[in-house]
Scaffold this motif. Sequence first.
Motif, PDB file in Angstrom:
ATOM      1  N   ILE A 110      35.329  38.081  48.239  1.00  0.00           N
ATOM      2  CA  ILE A 110      36.343  39.098  48.509  1.00  0.00           C
ATOM      3  C   ILE A 110      37.030  39.524  47.212  1.00  0.00           C
ATOM      4  O   ILE A 110      37.224  40.700  46.960  1.00  0.00           O
ATOM      5  N   SER A 111      37.407  38.525  46.396  1.00  0.00           N
ATOM      6  CA  SER A 111      38.102  38.821  45.144  1.00  0.00           C
ATOM      7  C   SER A 111      37.841  37.712  44.138  1.00  0.00           C
ATOM      8  O   SER A 111      37.425  36.607  44.503  1.00  0.00           O
ATOM      9  N   VAL A 112      38.118  38.024  42.884  1.00  0.00           N
ATOM     10  CA  VAL A 112      37.940  37.062  41.794  1.00  0.00           C
ATOM     11  C   VAL A 112      39.196  37.086  40.946  1.00  0.00           C
ATOM     12  O   VAL A 112      39.756  38.150  40.682  1.00  0.00           O
ATOM     13  N   ARG A 113      39.649  35.909  40.539  1.00  0.00           N
ATOM     14  CA  ARG A 113      40.791  35.836  39.623  1.00  0.00           C
ATOM     15  C   ARG A 113      40.489  34.815  38.535  1.00  0.00           C
ATOM     16  O   ARG A 113      39.699  33.885  38.743  1.00  0.00           O
ATOM     17  N   THR A 114      41.102  35.014  37.395  1.00  0.00           N
ATOM     18  CA  THR A 114      40.837  34.126  36.267  1.00  0.00           C
ATOM     19  C   THR A 114      41.578  32.808  36.436  1.00  0.00           C
ATOM     20  O   THR A 114      42.636  32.736  37.058  1.00  0.00           O
ATOM     21  N   ALA A 115      40.985  31.785  35.853  1.00  0.00           N
ATOM     22  CA  ALA A 115      41.584  30.453  35.824  1.00  0.00           C
ATOM     23  C   ALA A 115      41.664  30.028  34.355  1.00  0.00           C
ATOM     24  O   ALA A 115      41.321  30.808  33.462  1.00  0.00           O
ATOM     25  N   LEU A 116      42.071  28.823  34.096  1.00  0.00           N
ATOM     26  CA  LEU A 116      42.168  28.338  32.725  1.00  0.00           C
ATOM     27  C   LEU A 116      40.790  28.151  32.099  1.00  0.00           C
ATOM     28  O   LEU A 116      39.797  27.922  32.793  1.00  0.00           O
ATOM     29  N   ASN A 117      40.724  28.261  30.783  1.00  0.00           N
ATOM     30  CA  ASN A 117      39.519  27.988  30.003  1.00  0.00           C
ATOM     31  C   ASN A 117      38.322  28.838  30.388  1.00  0.00           C
ATOM     32  O   ASN A 117      37.193  28.365  30.398  1.00  0.00           O
ATOM     33  N   GLY A 118      38.550  30.082  30.737  1.00  0.00           N
ATOM     34  CA  GLY A 118      37.440  30.993  31.013  1.00  0.00           C
ATOM     35  C   GLY A 118      36.772  30.820  32.359  1.00  0.00           C
ATOM     36  O   GLY A 118      35.723  31.406  32.617  1.00  0.00           O
ATOM     37  N   MET A 124      36.324  33.625  48.983  1.00  0.00           N
ATOM     38  CA  MET A 124      35.199  33.937  49.857  1.00  0.00           C
ATOM     39  C   MET A 124      35.696  34.539  51.174  1.00  0.00           C
ATOM     40  O   MET A 124      36.875  34.502  51.474  1.00  0.00           O
ATOM     41  N   GLU A 125      34.777  35.071  51.960  1.00  0.00           N
ATOM     42  CA  GLU A 125      35.129  35.685  53.245  1.00  0.00           C
ATOM     43  C   GLU A 125      35.784  34.706  54.220  1.00  0.00           C
ATOM     44  O   GLU A 125      36.527  35.115  55.098  1.00  0.00           O
ATOM     45  N   ASN A 126      35.506  33.412  54.063  1.00  0.00           N
ATOM     46  CA  ASN A 126      36.128  32.425  54.941  1.00  0.00           C
ATOM     47  C   ASN A 126      37.464  31.930  54.388  1.00  0.00           C
ATOM     48  O   ASN A 126      38.000  30.937  54.843  1.00  0.00           O
ATOM     49  N   LYS A 127      37.984  32.641  53.379  1.00  0.00           N
ATOM     50  CA  LYS A 127      39.293  32.394  52.742  1.00  0.00           C
ATOM     51  C   LYS A 127      39.302  31.190  51.805  1.00  0.00           C
ATOM     52  O   LYS A 127      40.334  30.866  51.224  1.00  0.00           O
ATOM     53  N   GLU A 128      38.181  30.502  51.628  1.00  0.00           N
ATOM     54  CA  GLU A 128      38.111  29.407  50.671  1.00  0.00           C
ATOM     55  C   GLU A 128      38.007  29.962  49.268  1.00  0.00           C
ATOM     56  O   GLU A 128      37.460  31.037  49.052  1.00  0.00           O
ATOM     57  N   GLU A 129      38.540  29.210  48.301  1.00  0.00           N
ATOM     58  CA  GLU A 129      38.405  29.596  46.906  1.00  0.00           C
ATOM     59  C   GLU A 129      37.413  28.666  46.223  1.00  0.00           C
ATOM     60  O   GLU A 129      37.540  27.443  46.304  1.00  0.00           O
ATOM     61  N   ILE A 130      36.448  29.268  45.562  1.00  0.00           N
ATOM     62  CA  ILE A 130      35.390  28.537  44.869  1.00  0.00           C
ATOM     63  C   ILE A 130      35.675  28.609  43.370  1.00  0.00           C
ATOM     64  O   ILE A 130      35.913  29.700  42.837  1.00  0.00           O
ATOM     65  N   LEU A 131      35.633  27.470  42.696  1.00  0.00           N
ATOM     66  CA  LEU A 131      35.817  27.451  41.248  1.00  0.00           C
ATOM     67  C   LEU A 131      34.474  27.722  40.576  1.00  0.00           C
ATOM     68  O   LEU A 131      33.482  27.042  40.860  1.00  0.00           O
ATOM     69  N   ILE A 132      34.454  28.712  39.720  1.00  0.00           N
ATOM     70  CA  ILE A 132      33.246  29.048  38.978  1.00  0.00           C
ATOM     71  C   ILE A 132      33.490  28.649  37.528  1.00  0.00           C
ATOM     72  O   ILE A 132      34.417  29.150  36.884  1.00  0.00           O
ATOM     73  N   ILE A 133      32.674  27.724  37.035  1.00  0.00           N
ATOM     74  CA  ILE A 133      32.894  27.205  35.692  1.00  0.00           C
ATOM     75  C   ILE A 133      32.563  28.262  34.638  1.00  0.00           C
ATOM     76  O   ILE A 133      31.860  29.244  34.910  1.00  0.00           O
ATOM     77  N   ARG A 134      33.070  28.047  33.445  1.00  0.00           N
ATOM     78  CA  ARG A 134      32.940  29.013  32.353  1.00  0.00           C
ATOM     79  C   ARG A 134      31.486  29.390  32.075  1.00  0.00           C
ATOM     80  O   ARG A 134      31.181  30.553  31.825  1.00  0.00           O
ATOM     81  N   LYS A 135      30.593  28.435  32.147  1.00  0.00           N
ATOM     82  CA  LYS A 135      29.184  28.678  31.846  1.00  0.00           C
ATOM     83  C   LYS A 135      28.585  29.768  32.753  1.00  0.00           C
ATOM     84  O   LYS A 135      27.725  30.528  32.332  1.00  0.00           O
ATOM     85  N   TYR A 136      29.040  29.867  33.995  1.00  0.00           N
ATOM     86  CA  TYR A 136      28.489  30.829  34.958  1.00  0.00           C
ATOM     87  C   TYR A 136      29.448  31.967  35.292  1.00  0.00           C
ATOM     88  O   TYR A 136      29.084  32.883  36.019  1.00  0.00           O
ATOM     89  N   ALA A 137      30.665  31.930  34.768  1.00  0.00           N
ATOM     90  CA  ALA A 137      31.674  32.941  35.089  1.00  0.00           C
ATOM     91  C   ALA A 137      31.219  34.338  34.686  1.00  0.00           C
ATOM     92  O   ALA A 137      31.459  35.313  35.405  1.00  0.00           O
ATOM     93  N   LYS A 138      30.533  34.453  33.564  1.00  0.00           N
ATOM     94  CA  LYS A 138      30.090  35.768  33.095  1.00  0.00           C
ATOM     95  C   LYS A 138      29.109  36.401  34.085  1.00  0.00           C
ATOM     96  O   LYS A 138      29.187  37.601  34.369  1.00  0.00           O
ATOM     97  N   ASP A 139      28.188  35.605  34.631  1.00  0.00           N
ATOM     98  CA  ASP A 139      27.207  36.129  35.596  1.00  0.00           C
ATOM     99  C   ASP A 139      27.894  36.668  36.840  1.00  0.00           C
ATOM    100  O   ASP A 139      27.540  37.727  37.346  1.00  0.00           O
ATOM    101  N   VAL A 140      28.856  35.933  37.343  1.00  0.00           N
ATOM    102  CA  VAL A 140      29.571  36.363  38.545  1.00  0.00           C
ATOM    103  C   VAL A 140      30.421  37.588  38.243  1.00  0.00           C
ATOM    104  O   VAL A 140      30.440  38.555  39.010  1.00  0.00           O
ATOM    105  N   ALA A 141      31.114  37.584  37.107  1.00  0.00           N
ATOM    106  CA  ALA A 141      31.957  38.722  36.730  1.00  0.00           C
ATOM    107  C   ALA A 141      31.107  39.981  36.548  1.00  0.00           C
ATOM    108  O   ALA A 141      31.520  41.075  36.940  1.00  0.00           O
ATOM    109  N   GLN A 142      29.920  39.850  35.983  1.00  0.00           N
ATOM    110  CA  GLN A 142      29.031  40.998  35.781  1.00  0.00           C
ATOM    111  C   GLN A 142      28.642  41.643  37.097  1.00  0.00           C
ATOM    112  O   GLN A 142      28.457  42.849  37.169  1.00  0.00           O
ATOM    113  N   TYR A 143      28.521  40.854  38.137  1.00  0.00           N
ATOM    114  CA  TYR A 143      28.149  41.393  39.437  1.00  0.00           C
ATOM    115  C   TYR A 143      29.187  42.406  39.925  1.00  0.00           C
ATOM    116  O   TYR A 143      28.856  43.368  40.588  1.00  0.00           O
TER     117      TYR A 143
END
Length: 153
Positions: A110-118, A124-143
Amino acid sequence: MRVIEQKIDRYEDEGVTLSYVSLTKDFVEIKEYVQHKGDTIAGYNQQKECVPIRIEDILYYEAVDGKVFAYKTDDFYEIKGRLYQIEEKVKRSYLCRASKTMLVNTDHIISVRTALNGRLYAKMENKEEILIIRKYAKDVAQYFMEEEDDERI
């Protein structure tokens, strides 16, 4: 973009034709959608019954204590195999790594927000928040970023 429909007589002749000047991200997604629409993976519910789960309905996959779980909006299922095996089996452009133990379906974010250290938090649609680590954050942000496609302007 124009759409052409044609009524045919035989199921064997059904199909989709894509006509493009350049194979853009949009056309790749359309092609992938048509090719894999309705694909399923076997999952086990809480009653240990094996049920088919539509791959596009899964929000994310998570490996916990050597087991892999697939989470839908209102339920979760155990999937047999390792996370990397499932990643290869259900390889889709909208499926991204979130961490070593998690795959996320970007179509259900649904939405993405920044966290510490990139890092990122993906809601998600079920209202859970998933932490995306820095190594993969760029791939998700690019989407979520608009593709620069000068040829179609």
